[in-house]
Design an enzyme around this catalytic site. Structure first.
Site, PDB file in Angstrom:
ATOM      1  N   HIS A 168       0.964  -1.316  -0.216  1.00  0.00           N
ATOM      2  CA  HIS A 168      -0.266   0.365   0.051  1.00  0.00           C
ATOM      3  C   HIS A 168       0.940   1.638  -0.058  1.00  0.00           C
ATOM      4  CE1 HIS A 168      -2.735  -2.721   2.103  1.00  0.00           C
ATOM      5  NE2 HIS A 168      -3.001  -3.035   0.432  1.00  0.00           N
ATOM      6  N   GLU A 171       1.069   4.192   2.511  1.00  0.00           N
ATOM      7  CA  GLU A 171       2.414   4.087   4.152  1.00  0.00           C
ATOM      8  C   GLU A 171       3.630   3.754   3.644  1.00  0.00           C
ATOM      9  OE1 GLU A 171      -2.154   1.053   4.563  1.00  0.00           O
ATOM     10  OE2 GLU A 171       0.088  -0.169   4.601  1.00  0.00           O
ATOM     11  N   HIS A 261       3.427  -2.941   6.897  1.00  0.00           N
ATOM     12  CA  HIS A 261       1.979  -2.801   6.371  1.00  0.00           C
ATOM     13  C   HIS A 261       1.757  -0.472   7.740  1.00  0.00           C
ATOM     14  CE1 HIS A 261      -0.122  -4.500   3.304  1.00  0.00           C
ATOM     15  NE2 HIS A 261       0.563  -5.221   3.813  1.00  0.00           N
ATOM     16  N   GLU A 337       1.749  -4.374  11.433  1.00  0.00           N
ATOM     17  CA  GLU A 337       1.601  -2.380  11.560  1.00  0.00           C
ATOM     18  C   GLU A 337       1.982  -1.651  12.401  1.00  0.00           C
ATOM     19  OE1 GLU A 337      -1.006  -2.286   8.901  1.00  0.00           O
ATOM     20  OE2 GLU A 337      -2.044  -3.815   8.517  1.00  0.00           O
TER      21      GLU A 337
HETATM   22 ZN    ZN Z   1      -1.138  -1.684   3.981  1.00  0.00          ZN
END
Ligand code: ZN
Length: 376
Positions: A168, A171, A261, A337
Protein backbone atom coordinates in the site's frame (compact mmCIF):
# COMPACT_ATOMS: atom_id res chain seq x y z
CA UNK A 1 -1.67 35.31 -4.13
CA UNK A 2 -2.05 31.79 -2.71
CA UNK A 3 -1.21 28.80 -4.82
CA UNK A 4 -1.56 25.09 -4.11
CA UNK A 5 0.32 22.53 -6.21
CA UNK A 6 0.85 18.78 -6.19
CA UNK A 7 2.54 18.04 -9.52
CA UNK A 8 5.51 16.27 -7.94
CA UNK A 9 6.53 12.86 -6.61
CA UNK A 10 3.61 11.45 -4.57
CA UNK A 11 1.69 14.72 -4.83
CA UNK A 12 -2.09 14.40 -4.40
CA UNK A 13 -4.86 16.90 -3.73
CA UNK A 14 -7.79 18.56 -5.51
CA UNK A 15 -8.32 22.29 -5.09
CA UNK A 16 -11.94 23.47 -4.93
CA UNK A 17 -11.22 27.10 -4.06
CA UNK A 18 -8.05 28.66 -2.67
CA UNK A 19 -8.98 32.32 -3.07
CA UNK A 20 -9.69 32.89 0.63
CA UNK A 21 -6.82 31.93 2.99
CA UNK A 22 -9.23 31.58 5.91
CA UNK A 23 -11.21 28.96 3.98
CA UNK A 24 -9.00 26.98 1.60
CA UNK A 25 -11.35 24.33 0.25
CA UNK A 26 -9.74 21.04 -0.78
CA UNK A 27 -10.77 17.52 -1.69
CA UNK A 28 -8.88 14.28 -1.15
CA UNK A 29 -8.03 12.88 -4.57
CA UNK A 30 -8.88 9.31 -5.67
CA UNK A 31 -6.12 6.78 -6.35
CA UNK A 32 -5.44 7.09 -10.07
CA UNK A 33 -7.90 4.38 -11.08
CA UNK A 34 -9.62 3.14 -7.94
CA UNK A 35 -12.36 4.33 -5.63
CA UNK A 36 -9.89 4.91 -2.78
CA UNK A 37 -8.84 8.18 -1.17
CA UNK A 38 -6.96 9.30 1.94
CA UNK A 39 -3.36 10.14 1.00
CA UNK A 40 -2.55 13.82 0.39
CA UNK A 41 0.69 15.67 -0.26
CA UNK A 42 0.77 19.24 -1.54
CA UNK A 43 2.57 22.57 -1.40
CA UNK A 44 1.03 25.86 -0.29
CA UNK A 45 2.77 28.99 -1.56
CA UNK A 46 2.40 32.68 -0.92
CA UNK A 47 0.82 32.64 2.54
CA UNK A 48 3.75 33.61 4.77
CA UNK A 49 2.52 35.08 8.07
CA UNK A 50 -1.14 34.73 7.03
CA UNK A 51 -3.46 32.70 9.22
CA UNK A 52 -4.66 29.90 6.93
CA UNK A 53 -7.52 27.49 7.46
CA UNK A 54 -7.64 24.43 5.22
CA UNK A 55 -10.57 22.05 4.80
CA UNK A 56 -10.79 18.54 3.34
CA UNK A 57 -14.42 18.69 2.28
CA UNK A 58 -14.72 14.97 1.51
CA UNK A 59 -12.89 13.61 4.57
CA UNK A 60 -16.05 11.68 5.50
CA UNK A 61 -15.82 9.81 2.17
CA UNK A 62 -12.23 8.76 2.77
CA UNK A 63 -11.48 5.03 2.64
CA UNK A 64 -10.93 5.03 6.43
CA UNK A 65 -13.02 7.87 7.89
CA UNK A 66 -11.98 6.75 11.39
CA UNK A 67 -8.47 7.76 10.37
CA UNK A 68 -9.34 11.42 10.99
CA UNK A 69 -10.28 10.94 14.65
CA UNK A 70 -7.35 12.21 16.68
CA UNK A 71 -5.26 12.66 13.51
CA UNK A 72 -2.86 15.62 13.03
CA UNK A 73 -1.45 16.72 9.66
CA UNK A 74 2.30 16.34 8.92
CA UNK A 75 4.03 19.54 7.76
CA UNK A 76 7.45 20.65 6.51
CA UNK A 77 9.07 23.84 5.23
CA UNK A 78 12.28 22.29 3.93
CA UNK A 79 11.01 18.75 3.02
CA UNK A 80 13.57 17.28 5.44
CA UNK A 81 12.16 18.10 8.84
CA UNK A 82 8.51 17.11 9.24
CA UNK A 83 6.39 17.86 12.29
CA UNK A 84 2.74 17.58 13.30
CA UNK A 85 0.24 20.40 13.49
CA UNK A 86 -0.93 20.77 17.06
CA UNK A 87 -4.61 20.47 16.16
CA UNK A 88 -7.13 19.44 13.56
CA UNK A 89 -10.85 18.84 13.76
CA UNK A 90 -13.05 16.17 12.18
CA UNK A 91 -16.82 16.69 12.32
CA UNK A 92 -17.82 13.46 10.60
CA UNK A 93 -17.75 15.04 7.15
CA UNK A 94 -15.02 17.66 6.94
CA UNK A 95 -11.49 17.70 8.37
CA UNK A 96 -10.35 21.25 9.23
CA UNK A 97 -6.84 22.35 10.15
CA UNK A 98 -4.94 25.63 10.32
CA UNK A 99 -1.44 27.08 10.14
CA UNK A 100 0.20 30.49 9.91
CA UNK A 101 3.20 29.62 7.69
CA UNK A 102 6.64 30.93 8.72
CA UNK A 103 7.85 30.79 5.11
CA UNK A 104 6.63 31.31 1.55
CA UNK A 105 6.32 27.58 0.85
CA UNK A 106 4.96 24.91 3.14
CA UNK A 107 4.32 21.22 2.42
CA UNK A 108 1.48 19.19 3.90
CA UNK A 109 1.23 15.38 3.81
CA UNK A 110 -0.76 12.53 5.33
CA UNK A 111 2.55 11.09 6.61
CA UNK A 112 6.17 11.97 5.97
CA UNK A 113 6.75 11.13 2.29
CA UNK A 114 9.39 8.58 1.29
CA UNK A 115 10.38 9.99 -2.12
CA UNK A 116 11.39 7.88 -5.11
CA UNK A 117 14.84 9.56 -4.97
CA UNK A 118 15.27 8.24 -1.44
CA UNK A 119 14.22 4.80 -2.64
CA UNK A 120 16.99 4.94 -5.28
CA UNK A 121 19.42 6.08 -2.57
CA UNK A 122 18.40 3.07 -0.50
CA UNK A 123 19.27 0.81 -3.44
CA UNK A 124 22.57 2.67 -3.86
CA UNK A 125 23.46 2.11 -0.21
CA UNK A 126 22.65 -1.59 -0.60
CA UNK A 127 24.87 -1.85 -3.68
CA UNK A 128 27.72 -0.20 -1.78
CA UNK A 129 27.43 -2.58 1.18
CA UNK A 130 29.75 -5.60 1.09
CA UNK A 131 26.99 -7.84 2.48
CA UNK A 132 24.17 -6.85 0.09
CA UNK A 133 23.30 -7.17 -3.57
CA UNK A 134 20.53 -5.54 -5.61
CA UNK A 135 18.66 -7.43 -8.30
CA UNK A 136 15.84 -6.62 -10.69
CA UNK A 137 12.67 -8.70 -10.49
CA UNK A 138 10.99 -7.11 -13.50
CA UNK A 139 8.92 -4.08 -14.49
CA UNK A 140 5.78 -2.52 -13.03
CA UNK A 141 2.80 -1.51 -15.24
CA UNK A 142 4.28 2.02 -15.57
CA UNK A 143 7.69 0.57 -16.41
CA UNK A 144 9.47 1.18 -13.12
CA UNK A 145 11.96 -1.33 -11.72
CA UNK A 146 10.85 -3.72 -9.02
CA UNK A 147 13.98 -4.36 -6.99
CA UNK A 148 15.05 -7.01 -4.50
CA UNK A 149 17.85 -6.51 -1.98
CA UNK A 150 19.58 -9.70 -0.85
CA UNK A 151 21.65 -9.53 2.33
CA UNK A 152 23.98 -12.40 3.18
CA UNK A 153 24.40 -15.50 1.08
CA UNK A 154 21.88 -18.28 0.67
CA UNK A 155 23.51 -21.61 1.58
CA UNK A 156 22.32 -25.05 2.65
CA UNK A 157 21.09 -24.96 6.25
CA UNK A 158 20.57 -21.20 6.24
CA UNK A 159 17.14 -19.80 6.91
CA UNK A 160 15.49 -17.53 4.32
CA UNK A 161 13.87 -14.37 5.72
CA UNK A 162 11.63 -12.33 3.40
CA UNK A 163 10.57 -8.77 4.22
CA UNK A 164 8.32 -6.70 1.94
CA UNK A 165 6.95 -3.16 2.36
CA UNK A 166 4.68 -0.62 0.70
CA UNK A 167 2.21 -2.94 -1.00
CA UNK A 168 0.00 0.00 0.00
CA UNK A 169 2.05 2.91 -1.31
CA UNK A 170 0.63 5.60 0.99
CA UNK A 171 2.03 3.67 3.97
CA UNK A 172 5.38 5.43 3.67
CA UNK A 173 6.34 4.59 7.28
CA UNK A 174 6.95 1.06 6.02
CA UNK A 175 9.87 2.03 3.78
CA UNK A 176 11.39 3.99 6.66
CA UNK A 177 11.03 0.80 8.70
CA UNK A 178 12.91 -1.12 6.01
CA UNK A 179 15.58 1.58 5.84
CA UNK A 180 16.24 1.19 9.59
CA UNK A 181 16.23 -2.59 9.38
CA UNK A 182 18.66 -2.63 6.45
CA UNK A 183 21.11 -0.15 7.92
CA UNK A 184 21.39 -2.17 11.10
CA UNK A 185 21.82 -5.33 9.07
CA UNK A 186 24.71 -3.76 7.11
CA UNK A 187 26.47 -2.81 10.36
CA UNK A 188 29.16 -5.44 10.76
CA UNK A 189 29.86 -4.32 14.34
CA UNK A 190 26.29 -5.16 15.43
CA UNK A 191 26.21 -8.58 17.12
CA UNK A 192 22.52 -9.19 16.35
CA UNK A 193 23.12 -8.53 12.66
CA UNK A 194 26.22 -10.70 12.60
CA UNK A 195 24.41 -13.62 14.20
CA UNK A 196 21.41 -13.20 11.90
CA UNK A 197 23.55 -13.21 8.77
CA UNK A 198 25.43 -16.25 10.06
CA UNK A 199 22.15 -18.12 10.26
CA UNK A 200 19.97 -16.54 7.58
CA UNK A 201 19.84 -14.83 4.23
CA UNK A 202 17.50 -11.82 3.85
CA UNK A 203 15.39 -11.04 0.81
CA UNK A 204 13.93 -7.53 1.08
CA UNK A 205 11.57 -5.75 -1.31
CA UNK A 206 11.62 -2.20 0.08
CA UNK A 207 8.88 -0.96 -2.23
CA UNK A 208 6.31 -3.40 -3.64
CA UNK A 209 4.35 -0.63 -5.34
CA UNK A 210 6.63 1.90 -7.07
CA UNK A 211 3.91 3.18 -9.43
CA UNK A 212 1.38 3.85 -6.67
CA UNK A 213 4.11 5.55 -4.63
CA UNK A 214 5.08 8.05 -7.29
CA UNK A 215 1.47 8.60 -8.36
CA UNK A 216 0.47 9.49 -4.81
CA UNK A 217 -1.96 6.58 -4.35
CA UNK A 218 -2.99 5.36 -0.92
CA UNK A 219 -3.69 1.72 -1.60
CA UNK A 220 -3.48 0.62 -5.24
CA UNK A 221 -1.03 0.21 -8.10
CA UNK A 222 -1.26 1.97 -11.49
CA UNK A 223 -3.89 -0.58 -12.64
CA UNK A 224 -6.11 0.08 -9.64
CA UNK A 225 -5.24 -3.23 -7.91
CA UNK A 226 -4.89 -3.55 -4.13
CA UNK A 227 -1.78 -5.75 -4.25
CA UNK A 228 -2.49 -7.22 -0.82
CA UNK A 229 -5.60 -8.84 -2.30
CA UNK A 230 -3.77 -10.33 -5.27
CA UNK A 231 -1.63 -13.07 -3.74
CA UNK A 232 -3.79 -16.05 -4.59
CA UNK A 233 -3.96 -15.29 -8.32
CA UNK A 234 -1.62 -12.49 -9.39
CA UNK A 235 -1.25 -11.82 -13.09
CA UNK A 236 1.42 -10.17 -15.19
CA UNK A 237 -0.93 -7.51 -16.56
CA UNK A 238 -2.71 -6.12 -13.52
CA UNK A 239 -0.53 -7.22 -10.59
CA UNK A 240 2.93 -8.07 -11.95
CA UNK A 241 4.48 -6.75 -8.70
CA UNK A 242 2.98 -9.68 -6.77
CA UNK A 243 3.45 -12.21 -9.59
CA UNK A 244 7.17 -11.41 -9.77
CA UNK A 245 7.81 -11.50 -6.01
CA UNK A 246 5.74 -14.65 -5.57
CA UNK A 247 7.68 -16.42 -8.32
CA UNK A 248 10.99 -15.51 -6.68
CA UNK A 249 9.74 -16.70 -3.29
CA UNK A 250 8.77 -20.06 -4.77
CA UNK A 251 12.33 -20.25 -6.10
CA UNK A 252 14.13 -19.40 -2.86
CA UNK A 253 11.71 -20.89 -0.33
CA UNK A 254 10.64 -18.93 2.75
CA UNK A 255 11.31 -19.63 6.47
CA UNK A 256 10.17 -16.28 7.88
CA UNK A 257 8.02 -13.61 6.23
CA UNK A 258 7.18 -10.06 7.33
CA UNK A 259 4.75 -7.86 5.38
CA UNK A 260 5.03 -4.27 6.67
CA UNK A 261 1.98 -1.98 6.74
CA UNK A 262 0.54 1.20 8.24
CA UNK A 263 -2.91 1.35 9.81
CA UNK A 264 -4.98 4.51 9.32
CA UNK A 265 -7.20 4.01 12.35
CA UNK A 266 -5.55 2.08 15.21
CA UNK A 267 -2.96 4.12 17.17
CA UNK A 268 -0.75 1.13 18.00
CA UNK A 269 2.03 -1.06 16.61
CA UNK A 270 0.91 -4.69 16.32
CA UNK A 271 1.26 -7.88 14.32
CA UNK A 272 -1.38 -10.08 12.75
CA UNK A 273 -0.62 -13.80 12.61
CA UNK A 274 -2.15 -17.00 11.29
CA UNK A 275 -4.00 -18.51 14.25
CA UNK A 276 -7.14 -18.87 12.12
CA UNK A 277 -5.51 -20.48 9.07
CA UNK A 278 -5.77 -24.29 8.70
CA UNK A 279 -2.46 -26.00 9.42
CA UNK A 280 -1.52 -23.65 12.27
CA UNK A 281 0.13 -25.75 15.00
CA UNK A 282 1.73 -25.37 18.43
CA UNK A 283 5.07 -24.91 16.71
CA UNK A 284 3.74 -21.95 14.70
CA UNK A 285 2.14 -20.48 17.81
CA UNK A 286 5.46 -20.69 19.67
CA UNK A 287 7.32 -18.89 16.88
CA UNK A 288 4.73 -16.08 16.78
CA UNK A 289 4.85 -15.82 20.56
CA UNK A 290 8.62 -15.71 20.63
CA UNK A 291 8.69 -12.97 18.00
CA UNK A 292 6.10 -10.84 19.82
CA UNK A 293 7.56 -11.36 23.30
CA UNK A 294 11.00 -10.32 22.10
CA UNK A 295 9.82 -7.28 20.16
CA UNK A 296 7.83 -6.13 23.18
CA UNK A 297 10.90 -6.55 25.37
CA UNK A 298 13.19 -4.55 23.10
CA UNK A 299 10.83 -1.68 22.20
CA UNK A 300 7.98 -0.11 24.21
CA UNK A 301 6.50 0.95 20.85
CA UNK A 302 5.31 -2.63 20.31
CA UNK A 303 2.33 -4.12 22.12
CA UNK A 304 0.07 -7.18 21.93
CA UNK A 305 -3.14 -5.96 23.60
CA UNK A 306 -4.66 -4.25 20.59
CA UNK A 307 -4.84 -5.45 16.98
CA UNK A 308 -7.16 -7.01 14.43
CA UNK A 309 -9.98 -9.30 15.52
CA UNK A 310 -9.33 -12.92 14.58
CA UNK A 311 -11.90 -13.59 11.83
CA UNK A 312 -13.01 -17.07 10.93
CA UNK A 313 -10.89 -18.48 8.09
CA UNK A 314 -12.15 -18.18 4.53
CA UNK A 315 -10.36 -18.96 1.27
CA UNK A 316 -10.58 -15.25 0.50
CA UNK A 317 -7.89 -14.69 3.15
CA UNK A 318 -5.33 -16.37 0.91
CA UNK A 319 -5.41 -13.25 -1.25
CA UNK A 320 -3.40 -11.57 1.56
CA UNK A 321 0.38 -11.87 1.40
CA UNK A 322 1.05 -13.13 4.93
CA UNK A 323 -1.79 -15.68 4.80
CA UNK A 324 -0.77 -16.93 1.36
CA UNK A 325 2.87 -17.29 2.46
CA UNK A 326 1.86 -19.19 5.59
CA UNK A 327 -0.41 -21.48 3.58
CA UNK A 328 2.29 -22.07 0.95
CA UNK A 329 5.39 -22.41 3.13
CA UNK A 330 4.01 -23.23 6.62
CA UNK A 331 6.42 -20.73 8.18
CA UNK A 332 6.30 -17.79 10.59
CA UNK A 333 4.46 -15.19 8.52
CA UNK A 334 3.27 -11.89 9.96
CA UNK A 335 1.67 -8.66 8.91
CA UNK A 336 3.24 -5.86 10.97
CA UNK A 337 1.21 -2.67 11.34
CA UNK A 338 2.38 0.79 12.40
CA UNK A 339 0.04 3.71 13.10
CA UNK A 340 -0.49 6.76 10.90
CA UNK A 341 -1.39 8.77 14.03
CA UNK A 342 0.74 7.89 17.03
CA UNK A 343 1.41 5.12 19.52
CA UNK A 344 -1.27 5.89 22.12
CA UNK A 345 0.81 4.07 24.77
CA UNK A 346 3.80 6.37 24.21
CA UNK A 347 2.54 9.53 22.48
CA UNK A 348 4.84 12.20 21.04
CA UNK A 349 3.12 15.59 20.93
CA UNK A 350 5.48 17.13 18.39
CA UNK A 351 5.96 14.33 15.89
CA UNK A 352 3.35 11.64 16.60
CA UNK A 353 4.28 8.37 14.91
CA UNK A 354 7.16 9.41 12.65
CA UNK A 355 9.71 8.31 10.10
CA UNK A 356 12.38 8.24 12.83
CA UNK A 357 10.34 5.93 15.04
CA UNK A 358 9.55 3.68 12.09
CA UNK A 359 13.29 3.33 11.46
CA UNK A 360 13.89 2.48 15.13
CA UNK A 361 11.19 -0.16 14.98
CA UNK A 362 12.84 -1.66 11.90
CA UNK A 363 16.13 -1.88 13.78
CA UNK A 364 14.47 -3.46 16.83
CA UNK A 365 12.67 -6.03 14.70
CA UNK A 366 15.99 -7.72 13.89
CA UNK A 367 16.22 -8.83 17.50
CA UNK A 368 12.75 -10.39 17.31
CA UNK A 369 13.69 -12.16 14.08
CA UNK A 370 16.77 -13.63 15.74
CA UNK A 371 14.64 -14.85 18.65
CA UNK A 372 12.14 -16.39 16.22
CA UNK A 373 14.95 -18.36 14.55
CA UNK A 374 16.00 -19.61 18.00
CA UNK A 375 12.44 -20.81 18.67
CA UNK A 376 12.66 -23.43 15.92
ZN1 ZN B 1 -1.50 -1.67 4.32
Amino acid sequence: MIRISSQFDSGAIEVVDASDPTNIRLRLRDDNTADVRQWFHFRLQGARAQACTLVFENAGQATFPGGWEGYRVVVSYDRRNWFRLQSGHYDGQRYVFGLTPDFDSVYFAYFEPFPWERHLDLLGTADASPVATVSDLGATPDGRDLNLITIGRAAPGKRRIWVIARQHPGETMTEFFVEGLLERLYDTSDPVSRRLLERACFFVVPNMNPDGSVRGNLRTNARGVNLNRAWREPDMTDSPEVALVRARMLGTGVDVFLDIHGDETLPFVFVDGNGMVPGFTEVHARAEQRFSDTLRAVTPDFQTERGYAQDRFSDEMLTLASKWVFHQFGCLSLTLEMPFKDNANLPDGLFGWSAARSRRLGEATLQALLAALDAE
